[in-house]
Scaffold this active site. Structure first.
Site, PDB file in Angstrom:
ATOM      1  N   GLY A  16       0.819  -1.214   0.000  1.00 48.64           N
ATOM      2  CA  GLY A  16       0.000   0.000   0.000  1.00 48.64           C
ATOM      3  C   GLY A  16       0.846   1.253   0.000  1.00 48.64           C
ATOM      4  O   GLY A  16       0.549   2.230  -0.695  1.00 48.64           O
ATOM      5  N   GLU A  22      12.152  16.882  -1.985  1.00 52.80           N
ATOM      6  CA  GLU A  22      12.411  17.299  -0.614  1.00 52.80           C
ATOM      7  C   GLU A  22      12.060  16.221   0.406  1.00 52.80           C
ATOM      8  O   GLU A  22      12.679  16.143   1.473  1.00 52.80           O
ATOM      9  CB  GLU A  22      11.631  18.580  -0.299  1.00 52.80           C
ATOM     10  CG  GLU A  22      12.026  19.794  -1.154  1.00 52.80           C
ATOM     11  CD  GLU A  22      11.411  19.819  -2.548  1.00 52.80           C
ATOM     12  OE1 GLU A  22      10.593  18.929  -2.858  1.00 52.80           O
ATOM     13  OE2 GLU A  22      11.739  20.732  -3.325  1.00 52.80           O
TER      14      GLU A  22
END
Lengths: 620, 620
Positions: free
Chosen positions: A147, A359
């Site tokens: 998942g 980031e």
């Protein structure tokens, strides 16, 4: 593999305790442990090199449990390795136990706090990259769920790993088909995962995740091959594997068995000897991370007639620190020519990581570096730290020692407009317990504060400015964390203006203007936003006529410096009025935008006068 | 293509004005426009169907400029389409101009604010998905850069697009090799992009992005084929294309030409007729989004002897709203059985989007839905909204109308531990200008507040609780945004405790306990955190003996409700003391953790008594 019967029993023992501990806890994710039990058993039986007495030994292999909800699996593995008795697992999820619902640093064998999904591969990439950079022989194993592969961060990490040729990184993908609320996007369509990881440059091995021989072969290949590619062992598994009424069944995510169901399940497993154990291979050497937190003084001359951008000074100081402290690493996300970490890159390329525009991966990698004693500086535009807010949050739960530097704060950046303006960064970092938040306004204070970011263990965040600013301070002055500087004062100050960063200069201008009209105000520079200088603020209240503090900052109104200041004087008599940005800004010049936001000198003058009128009667 | 000479001239005209406008502005990204000029010229010349007079016409194609720094390209395209004179482009990046450094809603032809990279494909996925769901014929074109493809969010969007078979989505990838600070990870290795997008299920066409015929063929194929696959036109381009001293050269990112350089560049382009224009195809119909913001009353009976989880009530109310307001869409990230949006899914599957564990894509998709008049509810654990903090920030810059619902707030969630606890969500949403932040404590207030989230245009965030709570209110009571409720009061209240969410019940317990000792306190429920009920808080100060407000909240100390309350009474005489979470929590029961965090009834009792001792002399 020869001893497969005994190994099967060990896998059963993992299952047994994953079931027992979660039933005992009354919550948890047993079925997510069961799908990975065979994979983990083979890893710990044959491939995982580890010195239990020294979790930080730099020669230890690293095991990152990205699917943090399978924590009972992790806890059982280390119990079976001899770290503590299996019986202690019955404290799972209980107050004060080291076995929390999701792994945290209180469990010393955990490489990072996990539980917000999709972050483990980045932590692992940080660890594996460090091994390459420091020539250490360890392997990094990352166990992920399926998942969580929907999280974009996984693909940021995958790009980084293949680009940096991290063939010492082994991702183990537990494809058990079922997510929390329904089947995953791809179910058991293993090819979809194979294609994706191959296209991202991984060496992929697809296996039956419950076939001990296939698992063994996969680990054997992945740990031996070193062709520059990171490894992905894509294992088709079944959630709840090994217990008939759990296996591959819907509706069992995050559910422990009831007592009677547990008895039924244990009966299915049959007798399993609690004495079965893993004899982990010990690493050839013991080397612990060096303590690297000494304070380093940095001497830098600045010309009082010149202006400097604090971001540029930051970069220069970083180089001087990097010379003396080899634990410092620097990561940047394709803005190194704006944050000025490129100065460091030029000096110490071997300790610089270009993370490209990703980031999230950058921050979680830094958590990995911190785990092994490095001091990572992480830099980007302040605005873009919001891109990694969850990774920052989790790194804080990990108790990581990370130094964040966010450039281009506030509306004062000018023409680029609101998308590039860091206006919620103080709220972001300031909300995290014990995070230090600093904002120097000039070159001298920057040069004094950056070394303290290194000396201060834990989270430290520095805001740096895009534009150049005049030198305010003498190089002999000190700037302790938690301090402030008085920039204007007199014997009859009416009130105080507390500013930080760019607004310090606006406050000075306002004070000088007001003085011409015969109104004296005190101006202080709150370069330390958290902790804020409580004593100085109280003193300001006591020593000014109207017991008023006006805070002025280039940040949104809520969650900024003003709120720290207000909290600091909460039990004093007095008033604190916040001047800050209260709307979405736009393009324009720095001066136009400071004016438009209502935080420039002229607005300060107006507010000071208003306060003197309005509040004079309120305050005795 | 026949008229390729004229089309070449149009591409030149785009280049000309990208150069002129940025030089005029003195900042900006001309070279990033030049690489995409040919791609955009073909799109606007032949494929883009658009009704300039009605940007929101639901039959318009959509063009999302994901690489927002190439805004002069966007502005020039619509100028050439006749929306305004080219000459106006000279106001680029100037204060008050609609042509900001990066696109914002002030430029009405922009589908979303961009400039934080890697978000456009998600906005486009939202628009394309909506077309599928509402059977609208428009195509969605998304122009991305190459550097931004490193952002994980792009791959979240790619998964969603292929999983949902969005063959009406056409991504145009401008692979110009050069990022801000250096070459991108893959440079001009086009195959890397081809492999990645193919493996993610896209129909891929790789072309020379400066060959008008190849571009034309690619658009022709992508707009005609409808085989269930989203399209990626992967265009090899050169940054600065068309100007010899810019083309494929380092060091020109985000740099305008100086006046003399501009003259040189324009001379290279030769004479280009400013009268060249795009005649956009008009859509066959005009249909504008319906206004869908009426207030809907929801009647729900609750049993005063039962307990309800506010998250569960939220889900039920959502269904009732969805019945009456067809503009409501709901997105969730694989936690619909925890947030209770699954209740909505069961009723209105056609307006429910399962986004799997990919919160970033979910939020930016919602911005896309909002653009076309839908009212998207976006739900996940409060903690996991931090995963999308940048997307939330940018959606706010986009002036999107999004309703956020974050469940599992605070330490009160218990055993799952800190990774799952939403403790910085008020700071996150509260920092954004004009965002409404709500936290109902019981079933009745939840049922009254959710409809107001719909009626209130703009950002609204609701915190919901994991655990069940007693019914506090009569169903006849009203809960306006900006209001509060007095739950305990007397004629001689010593001070006020302002609570919100779970701590309301702790405050009541504390008040009842203190009363036994003869100490009366006022208790208010700040269900509206932002805006907070300023008048009520002031009244509390005036009407209580000690002019003290103690705020208690299950949120970190900085950036929470307490800071809103403090700001509300900043110009009053009185004290505000914050009780909140000040450390990283752990696993344990709800009651253990509320106690450990120092925010339960017994800590409130202690603090009240301390305040009565300590502050009694300070306050007259």
């Amino acid at each position: 593999m020869e001893q497969s019967n005994e190994l099967q029993q060990k896998a059963k023992l993992i299952r047994k305790w994953a079931l027992i501990s979660t039933t005992e806890a009354g919550s948890g994710h047993p079925t997510s442990c069961l799908s990975a039990a065979d994979l983990a058993a083979v890893l710990f039986e044959k491939y995982f090199t580890y010195d239990l007495a020294n979790p930080l030994n730099l020669y230890n292999d690293r095991f990152v449990l990205s699917k943090g909800h399978a924590s009972p699996l992790l806890y059982t593995l280390f119990a079976m390795a001899g770290a503590y008795p299996l019986e202690e697992l019955k404290t799972l999820r209980k107050f004060g136990s080291r076995f929390e619902g999701h792994p945290v640093p209180n469990f010393v064998f955990s490489e990072a706090a996990t539980g917000s999904l999709g972050q483990g591969l980045s932590v692992g990439a940080g660890l594996a990259w460090l091994a390459k950079r420091e020539n250490l022989p360890y392997k990094t194993f990352v166990l992920t769920g399926d998942g969580e592969l929907a999280e974009g961060q996984v693909w940021e990490a995958a790009n980084f790993a293949s680009h940096e040729k991290l063939d010492n990184l082994i991702a183990i993908l537990d494809i058990n088909r079922l997510a929390q609320s329904q089947e995953t996007m791809f179910g058991h369509d293993i090819e979809k995962y194979v294609n994706r990881f191959q296209s991202f440059g991984f060496e992929v091995i697809a296996i039956d995740g419950h076939d001990l021989n296939e698992i063994d072969k996969a680990f054997d290949s992945a740990t031996k091959s070193a062709n520059g590619k990171p490894h992905a062992i894509i294992a088709k598994t079944f959630k709840g594997k090994g217990i008939s009424f759990l296996e591959n069944k819907d509706g069992w995510h995050g559910k422990p068995l009831k007592k009677d169901e547990l008895q039924k399940a244990l009966a299915e497993l049959g007798t399993v000897d609690d004495k079965l154990s893993f004899k982990l291979k010990k690493p050839s050497q013991t080397k612990l991370p060096a303590n690297a937190f000494g304070k380093i003084a940095v001497e830098m001359p600045f010309d009082k007639n010149k202006e400097y951008a604090t971001r540029e000074v930051f970069g220069e100081v970083l180089v001087k620190l990097g010379e003396k402290n080899k634990a410092i690493y620097v990561l940047d996300a394709d803005v190194k020519n704006s944050t000025f970490t490129e100065t460091f890159q030029k000096a110490f390329a071997e300790r610089f990581g270009e993370c490209y525009i990703a980031e999230q991966n950058m921050v979680s990698m830094a958590a990995g570096l911190s785990r092994l004693g490095k001091i990572p500086f992480v830099a980007t535009f302040a605005a873009f730290f919001t891109r990694a807010a969850d990774q920052i949050r989790m790194a804080r739960v990990s108790e990581a020692n990370i130094k964040f530097a966010g450039s281009h704060v506030g509306v004062s950046i000018g023409e680029d407009g609101p998308s590039q303006m860091g206006l919620e960064d103080i709220a972001l970092f300031g909300a995290l317990p014990d995070a230090v938040v600093l904002q120097p306004s000039d070159a001298v204070s920057t040069a004094k504060l950056v070394p303290q970011m290194v000396a201060q263990k834990g989270f430290t965040y520095m805001r740096t400015l895009r534009s150049k600013t005049p030198v305010l301070y003498d190089s002999t002055e000190e700037f302790p964390i938690g301090g402030s500087k008085v920039l204007r004062q007199s014997g009859n100050d009416q009130l105080t203006v507390a500013a930080t960063g760019i607004t310090v200069f606006e406050a000075i201008k306002a004070a000088d203007e007001l003085k011409k009209e015969g109104i004296n105000i005190r101006v202080i520079d709150c370069y330390s936003i958290s902790p804020i200088d409580k004593e100085a603020l109280r003193k300001c209240l006591h020593e000014t006529k109207r017991r008023i503090i006006i805070t002025v900052e280039d940040h949104f109104e809520h969650g900024g410096m003003g709120d720290f200041a207000a909290a600091a004087i909460a039990d004093e008599n007095g008033h604190l009025i916040k001047m800050a940005v209260t709307k979405i800004s736009q393009s324009g010049t720095k001066d136009e935008l400071l004016d438009d936001a209502g935080i420039n000198a002229s607005h300060i003058v107006t507010t000071v006068k208003e306060m003197m009128d309005e509040l004079v009667e309120n305050v005795s």
